[in-house]
Design an enzyme around this catalytic site. Structure first.
Site, PDB file in Angstrom:
ATOM      1  N   HIS A   1      32.639 -29.421 -20.774  1.00 23.11           N
ATOM      2  CA  HIS A   1      34.028 -29.333 -20.339  1.00 23.11           C
ATOM      3  C   HIS A   1      34.161 -28.214 -19.314  1.00 23.11           C
ATOM      4  CE1 HIS A   1      35.754 -26.048 -23.263  1.00 23.11           C
ATOM      5  NE2 HIS A   1      34.562 -25.733 -22.853  1.00 23.11           N
TER       6      HIS A   1
ATOM      7  N   CYS B   1      34.128 -19.938 -18.059  1.00 26.37           N
ATOM      8  CA  CYS B   1      34.485 -21.248 -18.620  1.00 26.37           C
ATOM      9  C   CYS B   1      35.129 -22.144 -17.566  1.00 26.37           C
ATOM     10  CB  CYS B   1      35.436 -21.072 -19.791  1.00 26.37           C
ATOM     11  SG  CYS B   1      34.669 -20.202 -21.158  1.00 26.37           S
TER      12      CYS B   1
ATOM     13  N   HIS C   1      29.043 -27.393 -25.086  1.00 29.12           N
ATOM     14  CA  HIS C   1      29.083 -26.819 -26.436  1.00 29.12           C
ATOM     15  C   HIS C   1      28.518 -27.830 -27.416  1.00 29.12           C
ATOM     16  CE1 HIS C   1      31.701 -23.428 -25.423  1.00 29.12           C
ATOM     17  NE2 HIS C   1      32.409 -24.265 -24.680  1.00 29.12           N
TER      18      HIS C   1
ATOM     19  N   ASP D   1      30.578 -37.764 -27.339  1.00 34.95           N
ATOM     20  CA  ASP D   1      29.255 -37.142 -27.452  1.00 34.95           C
ATOM     21  C   ASP D   1      28.436 -37.347 -26.178  1.00 34.95           C
ATOM     22  OD1 ASP D   1      27.201 -35.763 -28.821  1.00 34.95           O
ATOM     23  OD2 ASP D   1      26.257 -37.662 -29.375  1.00 34.95           O
ATOM     24  N   HIS D   2      27.818 -36.267 -25.701  1.00 33.27           N
ATOM     25  CA  HIS D   2      27.012 -36.291 -24.485  1.00 33.27           C
ATOM     26  C   HIS D   2      27.798 -36.769 -23.273  1.00 33.27           C
ATOM     27  CE1 HIS D   2      23.857 -35.531 -27.352  1.00 33.27           C
ATOM     28  NE2 HIS D   2      23.053 -35.233 -26.353  1.00 33.27           N
TER      29      HIS D   2
ATOM     30  N   HIS E   1      30.375 -26.620 -18.451  1.00 35.87           N
ATOM     31  CA  HIS E   1      29.337 -26.099 -19.351  1.00 35.87           C
ATOM     32  C   HIS E   1      29.482 -26.848 -20.661  1.00 35.87           C
ATOM     33  CE1 HIS E   1      33.023 -23.931 -20.260  1.00 35.87           C
ATOM     34  NE2 HIS E   1      32.561 -23.877 -21.507  1.00 35.87           N
TER      35      HIS E   1
ATOM     36  N   GLU F   1      33.652 -24.296 -31.962  1.00 35.86           N
ATOM     37  CA  GLU F   1      33.218 -24.426 -30.568  1.00 35.86           C
ATOM     38  C   GLU F   1      31.959 -23.588 -30.330  1.00 35.86           C
ATOM     39  OE1 GLU F   1      35.761 -25.006 -26.712  1.00 35.86           O
ATOM     40  OE2 GLU F   1      35.650 -22.869 -27.162  1.00 35.86           O
TER      41      GLU F   1
END
Ligand code: NI
Length: 144
Positions: A17, A36, A44, A82-83, A42, A127
């Site tokens: 995100h 961020c 998480h 996801d991914h 980047h 997170e």
């Protein structure tokens, strides 16, 4: 006496995100979001705790079948996120910040209406190993 019981299941997903506000200048964005807000984003490794509650079914002794809850979370959250880059690859964050606060609220909104008679009681989203966000049943009236 019928007692409400709480069940928590833990799920994991990895997503990218970027924290950025189009209503702030580039300089203000850097001041507010720091690293961020780096343009390419980047990632998480999120840990999602989903807590539901209800009176155990007299036929099964369970609030919800575990595999049904897993399938719902898989369909609504894990598969689409996801991914992937939350801001660029999903529809859920169009016009929304992908902060932990907002992700937690969106998880709540996506799950709350499809739990087969059980109630959604809490969403907890890790997170990082030092930050988590929570959203509770009791907060619905005042927050939504
Ligand atoms: Ni981040």
């Amino acid at each position: 006496m019928k007692l409400k019981v709480y069940l928590t299941r833990i799920y994991r997903f990895s997503s990218a995100h970027r924290l950025y506000s189009p209503r702030l200048t580039e300089e203000e964005n850097r001041a507010v979001f720091g690293n961020c807000g780096n343009p390419k984003g980047h990632g998480h490794n999120y840990i999602l705790e989903v807590t539901i509650s209800g009176i155990p079914d007299p036929l099964t002794g369970m609030v919800i079948r575990r595999q049904n809850l897993d399938r719902i979370v898989e369909d609504k959250i894990i598969q689409p996120w996801d991914h992937r880059h939350l801001d660029e690859d999903t529809a859920d964050f169009k016009g929304n910040f992908s902060t932990g606060e907002v992700i937690t609220r969106i998880v709540w909104e996506k799950l709350r209406s499809c739990l087969e008679g059980a109630s959604l009681s809490k969403i907890k989203l890790w997170e990082t190993s030092s930050s988590f966000f929570e959203y509770f049943e009791k907060d619905i009236e005042t927050v939504l």
